[in-house]
Design a protein around this motif. Sequence first.
Motif, PDB file in Angstrom:
ATOM      1  N   ALA A 185      34.130  19.764 134.532  1.00 31.02           N
ATOM      2  CA  ALA A 185      34.922  18.768 134.047  1.00 31.02           C
ATOM      3  C   ALA A 185      36.425  18.750 133.590  1.00 31.02           C
ATOM      4  O   ALA A 185      36.729  19.913 133.485  1.00 31.02           O
ATOM      5  CB  ALA A 185      34.282  18.187 132.401  1.00 31.02           C
ATOM      6  N   ALA A 186      37.214  17.933 134.391  1.00 30.79           N
ATOM      7  CA  ALA A 186      38.695  18.201 134.359  1.00 30.79           C
ATOM      8  C   ALA A 186      39.394  16.905 133.636  1.00 30.79           C
ATOM      9  O   ALA A 186      39.216  15.822 134.008  1.00 30.79           O
ATOM     10  CB  ALA A 186      39.216  18.404 135.696  1.00 30.79           C
ATOM     11  N   ALA A 187      40.398  17.250 132.691  1.00 27.60           N
ATOM     12  CA  ALA A 187      41.139  16.084 132.250  1.00 27.60           C
ATOM     13  C   ALA A 187      42.422  15.952 132.812  1.00 27.60           C
ATOM     14  O   ALA A 187      43.197  16.833 133.099  1.00 27.60           O
ATOM     15  CB  ALA A 187      41.562  16.336 130.636  1.00 27.60           C
ATOM     16  N   THR A 188      42.638  14.745 133.377  1.00 28.17           N
ATOM     17  CA  THR A 188      43.779  14.318 134.225  1.00 28.17           C
ATOM     18  C   THR A 188      44.549  13.058 133.371  1.00 28.17           C
ATOM     19  O   THR A 188      43.933  12.421 132.381  1.00 28.17           O
ATOM     20  CB  THR A 188      43.395  14.097 135.605  1.00 28.17           C
ATOM     21  N   PRO A 189      45.781  12.821 133.819  1.00 31.80           N
ATOM     22  CA  PRO A 189      46.515  11.729 133.328  1.00 31.80           C
ATOM     23  C   PRO A 189      45.461  10.550 133.565  1.00 31.80           C
ATOM     24  O   PRO A 189      46.033   9.397 132.642  1.00 31.80           O
ATOM     25  CB  PRO A 189      47.759  11.720 134.056  1.00 31.80           C
ATOM     26  N   GLU A 222      41.297  25.956 143.622  1.00 27.32           N
ATOM     27  CA  GLU A 222      41.634  24.647 144.239  1.00 27.32           C
ATOM     28  C   GLU A 222      41.409  23.349 143.676  1.00 27.32           C
ATOM     29  O   GLU A 222      42.094  22.313 143.741  1.00 27.32           O
ATOM     30  CB  GLU A 222      41.072  24.776 145.610  1.00 27.32           C
ATOM     31  N   LEU A 223      40.107  23.442 143.091  1.00 26.82           N
ATOM     32  CA  LEU A 223      39.520  22.349 142.285  1.00 26.82           C
ATOM     33  C   LEU A 223      40.589  21.809 141.167  1.00 26.82           C
ATOM     34  O   LEU A 223      40.760  20.454 140.737  1.00 26.82           O
ATOM     35  CB  LEU A 223      38.121  22.615 141.818  1.00 26.82           C
ATOM     36  N   VAL A 224      40.877  22.893 140.345  1.00 27.41           N
ATOM     37  CA  VAL A 224      41.758  22.664 139.316  1.00 27.41           C
ATOM     38  C   VAL A 224      43.082  22.024 139.626  1.00 27.41           C
ATOM     39  O   VAL A 224      43.412  20.975 139.071  1.00 27.41           O
ATOM     40  CB  VAL A 224      41.928  23.771 138.298  1.00 27.41           C
ATOM     41  N   ALA A 225      43.541  22.548 140.686  1.00 28.54           N
ATOM     42  CA  ALA A 225      44.980  22.273 140.969  1.00 28.54           C
ATOM     43  C   ALA A 225      44.771  20.886 141.699  1.00 28.54           C
ATOM     44  O   ALA A 225      45.984  19.967 141.482  1.00 28.54           O
ATOM     45  CB  ALA A 225      45.548  23.198 142.168  1.00 28.54           C
ATOM     46  N   THR A 226      44.123  20.443 142.446  1.00 30.38           N
ATOM     47  CA  THR A 226      43.787  19.307 142.980  1.00 30.38           C
ATOM     48  C   THR A 226      43.648  18.129 142.070  1.00 30.38           C
ATOM     49  O   THR A 226      44.239  17.151 142.243  1.00 30.38           O
ATOM     50  CB  THR A 226      42.668  19.356 143.868  1.00 30.38           C
ATOM     51  N   ALA A 227      42.722  18.465 140.993  1.00 26.54           N
ATOM     52  CA  ALA A 227      42.602  17.525 140.000  1.00 26.54           C
ATOM     53  C   ALA A 227      44.085  17.152 139.219  1.00 26.54           C
ATOM     54  O   ALA A 227      44.178  15.929 138.937  1.00 26.54           O
ATOM     55  CB  ALA A 227      41.670  17.953 138.984  1.00 26.54           C
ATOM     56  N   LYS A 228      44.696  18.292 138.901  1.00 25.31           N
ATOM     57  CA  LYS A 228      46.008  17.814 138.190  1.00 25.31           C
ATOM     58  C   LYS A 228      46.841  17.156 138.964  1.00 25.31           C
ATOM     59  O   LYS A 228      47.627  16.422 138.334  1.00 25.31           O
ATOM     60  CB  LYS A 228      46.533  19.298 137.849  1.00 25.31           C
ATOM     61  N   GLU A 229      46.960  17.228 140.238  1.00 25.47           N
ATOM     62  CA  GLU A 229      47.793  16.526 141.056  1.00 25.47           C
ATOM     63  C   GLU A 229      47.320  14.834 141.216  1.00 25.47           C
ATOM     64  O   GLU A 229      47.985  14.047 142.014  1.00 25.47           O
ATOM     65  CB  GLU A 229      48.088  17.164 142.342  1.00 25.47           C
ATOM     66  N   GLY A 230      46.021  14.967 140.826  1.00 20.49           N
ATOM     67  CA  GLY A 230      45.394  13.504 141.098  1.00 20.49           C
ATOM     68  C   GLY A 230      45.229  13.377 142.536  1.00 20.49           C
ATOM     69  O   GLY A 230      45.066  12.100 142.895  1.00 20.49           O
ATOM     70  N   ARG A 231      44.737  14.384 143.132  1.00 18.28           N
ATOM     71  CA  ARG A 231      44.381  13.898 144.577  1.00 18.28           C
ATOM     72  C   ARG A 231      42.853  14.270 144.969  1.00 18.28           C
ATOM     73  O   ARG A 231      42.446  14.532 145.934  1.00 18.28           O
ATOM     74  CB  ARG A 231      44.949  15.195 145.601  1.00 18.28           C
TER      75      ARG A 231
END
Length: 492
Positions: A359-363, A388-397
């Motif tokens: 589970a990842a919180a994003t904007p 990679e999963l966390v970085a991609t989620a934070k970038e909204g991609r």
Amino acid sequence: MTDTATAGAAAQRVREFKMPDVGEGLTEAEILKWYVKPGDSVTDGQVVCEVETAKAAVELPIPFTGVVHELRFDEGTTVDVGTPIITVDTDPAAGPVGPDRGAPAAPAAEPAPAPPAGDEAEGGAEEGKRQPVLVGYGVATGSTKRRPRKQAAAQAQAAQSAVQAELNGTSTPVVEAPAVPVADEPSAKRPLAKPPVRKLAKDLGIDLATVVPTGEGGIITREDVRAAAAAASAPAAEPTPTPAPRAEAPAPAPVSSTGERERRVPIKGVRKATAQAMVTSAFTAPHVTEFVTVDVTRTMKLVRELKEDPELAGLRVNPLLLVAKAFLTAIRRNPEINAAWDEENQEIVHKEYVNLGIAAATPRGLIVPNIKDAHAKTLPELARALGELVATAKEGRTSPADMAGGTVTITNVGVFGVDTGTPILNPGESAILAFGQVKLQPWVHKGKVKPRQVTTLALSFDHRLVDGELGSKVLADTAAVLENPRRLITWN
């Protein structure tokens, strides 16, 4: 060339690109940003816009080459899948195609009469050309009579006079233009505006009937709506160029003005999908949540050692990595928990693979991408995939495919300073583990009370297919590995 042949050639030149289903049967998407504008050249495969589905933000490539002819929707508009969103002239060297999306006007039933003297200044010279067709208004046929441009010009002049009189504080009467009978015109009394403009007016609580149009042919533009909204919110003592909205309660605005005590935000995109999924899960799968508090001092020591290991240099090494490895070990020892309930076929589907959701919180809201075949990954591979999963989620991609097919999930509530919680299952999954914060607290260790690093785990599971014994074994095994991470070796 005949008019019919011209129409066919133009139709072949101007290609429509429709909103695609970018994953998992989604029905709509919001246009976040256009990367092109009318007149720009595009090539096959070039990204032209970014859209947000109910799961993620996705960039859309255009499937043909040419020059952008029209953007059908503004940024911020939600569009149904299958709706054309952009048109491209694939043969710009053949000359302009006009403003009507490439289709030339149908031949008139009889020749149009010459405009009266002085009418050319109001656009009479353009009478022979077909006006842009708005979505929802249809195409004028040869049997449908058009409103004479003279009447439209007179109405525009009358509206302008009324505005000027109100601004000047005078009471000069406005002479209405003489009505001209129009046959078969059901939308004659409906204000002309494109769908995005109508949506903007609805969001701002503006009645389109009160807006003075400035667009060609009496079409209301976005600027007209914004001007009406600004006038409506101005102090009563100031003159307003447009009438105030009618007394009905306005629709919720995306952003409230300064000084209000409430702020309303439309429910859409990831937030809307998350809410629907959680409601479906909570009222479909009977949830049971169990808790265990565990001494993770040895695990935290191992994390510090792994961060200095050359084999893991540059990889994401943190407590969540070892929690994931411990959870995967517990699932391997109790594989029956890695299953799904198939209500339609009345079957329990046992899965021989683990797609581990994080589970990842994003904007844009909470998303749960998953690591495919996490059960088969070594610790370095799992660390790389997690990073990679966390970085991609934070970038909204994060793509919809990355969020599909999950089997179990971990939610790290400890990063927010929370001890634990009662997590809700992702629809279609059997279990979700909540990892609470790690903190020093008194703990009995080897017969003595000592300060130890302790955390609380909570496991929610679908009680239709996981009974209390199975759920307890999985939670206990996870805790046992975290208490003594040497079991990662001895239990393999």
